[in-house]
Write a protein that holds these residues in place. Structure first.
Motif, short mmCIF file in Angstrom:
data_model
loop_
_atom_site.label_atom_id
_atom_site.label_comp_id
_atom_site.label_asym_id
_atom_site.label_seq_id
_atom_site.Cartn_x
_atom_site.Cartn_y
_atom_site.Cartn_z
N GLU A 151 0.62 -1.28 -0.01
CA GLU A 151 0.25 0.14 -0.01
C GLU A 151 0.82 1.32 0.14
O GLU A 151 0.24 2.53 0.21
CB GLU A 151 -0.96 0.06 1.21
CG GLU A 151 -2.21 1.13 1.06
CD GLU A 151 -3.16 1.24 2.14
OE1 GLU A 151 -2.76 0.96 3.21
OE2 GLU A 151 -4.34 1.14 1.86
N ARG A 152 2.17 1.35 -0.33
CA ARG A 152 2.69 2.52 -0.33
C ARG A 152 2.37 3.38 -1.51
O ARG A 152 1.78 3.04 -2.37
CB ARG A 152 4.38 2.21 -0.49
CG ARG A 152 4.94 3.74 -0.78
CD ARG A 152 6.32 3.34 -1.16
NE ARG A 152 7.12 2.44 -0.24
CZ ARG A 152 7.81 2.77 1.04
NH1 ARG A 152 7.95 4.11 1.22
NH2 ARG A 152 8.34 2.03 1.75
N GLN A 153 2.09 4.62 -1.03
CA GLN A 153 1.32 5.52 -1.89
C GLN A 153 2.14 6.85 -2.46
O GLN A 153 3.07 7.16 -1.88
CB GLN A 153 0.01 6.33 -1.09
CG GLN A 153 -0.72 5.35 -0.77
CD GLN A 153 -1.94 5.91 -0.04
OE1 GLN A 153 -3.15 6.26 -0.57
NE2 GLN A 153 -1.70 6.10 1.34
N ILE A 154 1.97 7.35 -3.43
CA ILE A 154 2.48 8.53 -4.15
C ILE A 154 1.21 9.71 -4.25
O ILE A 154 0.32 9.22 -4.95
CB ILE A 154 3.16 8.20 -5.66
CG1 ILE A 154 4.33 7.36 -5.27
CG2 ILE A 154 3.70 9.66 -5.99
CD1 ILE A 154 4.88 6.81 -6.63
N ILE A 155 1.66 10.59 -3.62
CA ILE A 155 0.38 11.77 -3.69
C ILE A 155 1.17 13.29 -4.24
O ILE A 155 1.93 13.68 -3.60
CB ILE A 155 -0.32 12.04 -2.25
CG1 ILE A 155 -0.95 10.84 -1.88
CG2 ILE A 155 -1.23 13.46 -2.55
CD1 ILE A 155 -1.76 11.00 -0.38
N GLY A 156 0.70 13.40 -5.50
CA GLY A 156 1.34 14.66 -6.17
C GLY A 156 2.80 14.10 -6.31
O GLY A 156 3.00 12.86 -6.99
N ASP A 157 3.69 14.68 -5.74
CA ASP A 157 5.32 14.39 -6.03
C ASP A 157 5.64 13.61 -5.06
O ASP A 157 7.06 13.38 -4.72
CB ASP A 157 5.94 15.71 -6.64
CG ASP A 157 5.76 16.07 -7.75
OD1 ASP A 157 5.19 15.24 -8.82
OD2 ASP A 157 5.64 17.24 -8.01
N ASN A 158 4.83 13.39 -4.06
CA ASN A 158 5.38 12.85 -2.58
C ASN A 158 5.18 11.44 -2.37
O ASN A 158 4.07 10.78 -2.65
CB ASN A 158 4.88 13.66 -1.69
CG ASN A 158 5.20 15.20 -1.45
OD1 ASN A 158 6.34 15.58 -1.68
ND2 ASN A 158 3.98 15.91 -1.58
N SER A 159 6.10 10.72 -2.11
CA SER A 159 6.13 9.05 -1.78
C SER A 159 5.93 8.87 -0.38
O SER A 159 6.82 9.38 0.31
CB SER A 159 7.39 8.26 -2.52
OG SER A 159 7.12 6.97 -2.02
N LEU A 160 5.09 8.36 0.11
CA LEU A 160 4.76 8.26 1.48
C LEU A 160 5.27 7.22 1.96
O LEU A 160 5.49 5.92 1.34
CB LEU A 160 3.30 8.12 1.81
CG LEU A 160 2.34 9.41 1.22
CD1 LEU A 160 0.99 9.24 1.64
CD2 LEU A 160 2.99 10.73 1.59
N GLY A 161 5.69 6.96 3.37
CA GLY A 161 6.30 6.06 3.98
C GLY A 161 5.22 5.16 4.87
O GLY A 161 5.30 4.92 6.00
N ASP A 162 4.04 4.70 4.10
CA ASP A 162 3.07 4.19 4.86
C ASP A 162 2.63 2.68 4.35
O ASP A 162 1.57 2.28 4.47
CB ASP A 162 1.66 5.01 4.51
CG ASP A 162 1.38 5.00 2.87
OD1 ASP A 162 2.13 4.59 2.06
OD2 ASP A 162 0.16 5.57 2.57
#
Length: 309
Positions: free
Chosen positions: A249-260
């Motif tokens: 489930e790692r996500q990318i929102i806009g240009d940001n890669s989240l550590g989730d």
């Protein structure tokens, strides 16, 4: 007496199949579904009404980047199941419509956020088919299988249609505003006369949300595994111990890669009780036991099923 026994023979598998994936898209890999691949006679039709309540670190859409979550979420589901013959194999089509309401509080970075919401969720459609062990069956065929269970192997595909309520200017919503799908394989092994061991392996795949408030949202797949130990007592009366593990489930929102990235596990128990042959009640409870990110919550599920034919 024969007619009554025949009805009971139908209701057991029908109600077991009706519970397959009876969970909205927000549950994603979190759900526990014992006996999901037990077959039904051709032509079986079942109506299902389900209710669940979850409390803790849980969201209708668990991909939302909200931290320190404290939620009370409720879901009712109206579902219809029809057993078909697909290429000579037992197959099932399930359509489910959820209505969801609840309250969520949490943080976006240091900023508090929350919302009370209610409305129709995303519609789910599931097609499952037996690949080994259960060709399309008449009632006598099914009775023979129940008297002498053997190994069963099946596959399914669930598609979530983005029909739920979603406000593009709000972080928290009921609808996910994107398509998603889960491909799954299930294997059932009789280990004693009235005991079955079930293994399920699947993966969720997600489309992009181009209108997410923080920019375009992309999400990597989630791989999920389930184990169930089922004890049958009489037709329609059974109990199970359930466990799962899901990762991804790692996500990318806009240009940001989240550590989730989630690496989580849940344990639960399920009890199904028949009522007057054509009806059944199922009660389930699950808790989080390993939580690397999110989904640390307690959950109660109650489901009523009615055989229509």
């Amino acid at each position: 007496m024969y007619t009554r026994n025949l009805t009971r023979s139908l209701v057991l598998p029908a109600l077991a199949w009706a519970l397959l994936y009876l969970w909205p898209a927000s549950g994603a890999a979190q759900h526990l579904t014992p006996r999901a691949y037990w077959p039904s006679p051709q032509g079986t039709r079942v109506l299902v009404l389900g209710y669940s309540r979850a409390e803790g670190d849980v969201l209708f859409d668990p991909s939302i980047p909200l931290y320190g979550v404290d939620s009370e979420l409720n879901v009712t589901i109206l579902a219809y199941m029809q057993t078909l013959s697909l290429w000579g194999r037992t197959a099932n089509l399930i359509v489910e419509l959820p209505y969801q309401w609840g309250t969520t509080k949490g943080f976006v970075g240091p900023t508090p956020a929350g919302r009370h919401y209610d409305g129709i969720g995303d519609i789910g459609v599931t097609l499952s088919v037996n690949l080994f062990g259960a060709p399309s069956m008449s009632i006598p065929d099914f009775q023979a299988l129940r008297a002498d269970p053997h190994q069963l192997f099946g596959a399914s595909l669930k598609v979530i249609v983005p029909t739920g309520k979603c406000d593009s200017d709000r972080l928290l919503n009921i609808g996910a505003n994107r398509w998603s799908a889960k491909a799954e394989l299930g294997y059932m092994i009789p280990i004693r006369e009235r005991m079955i061991f079930e293994m399920i392996l699947g993966a969720w795949f997600f489309g992009d949300d181009d209108n997410f408030i923080g920019g375009r949202k992309e999400q990597h797949p989630i791989v999920a595994a389930q184990l169930h130990l089922v004890r049958r007592f009489s037709p329609g009366f059974w109990a199970s111990l359930d466990a799962n593990y899901f990762e991804g489930e790692r996500q990318i929102i806009g240009d940001n890669s989240l550590g989730d990235v989630q690496k989580n596990s849940r344990l639960g128990a399920t009890l199904s009780v028949p009522i007057h042959g054509r009806h059944s009640i199922k009660i389930g409870y699950a808790v989080g036991v390993v939580t690397a990110f999110g989904t640390d919550f307690n959950q109660v599920l109650v489901t009523y099923q009615a055989l229509l034919n």
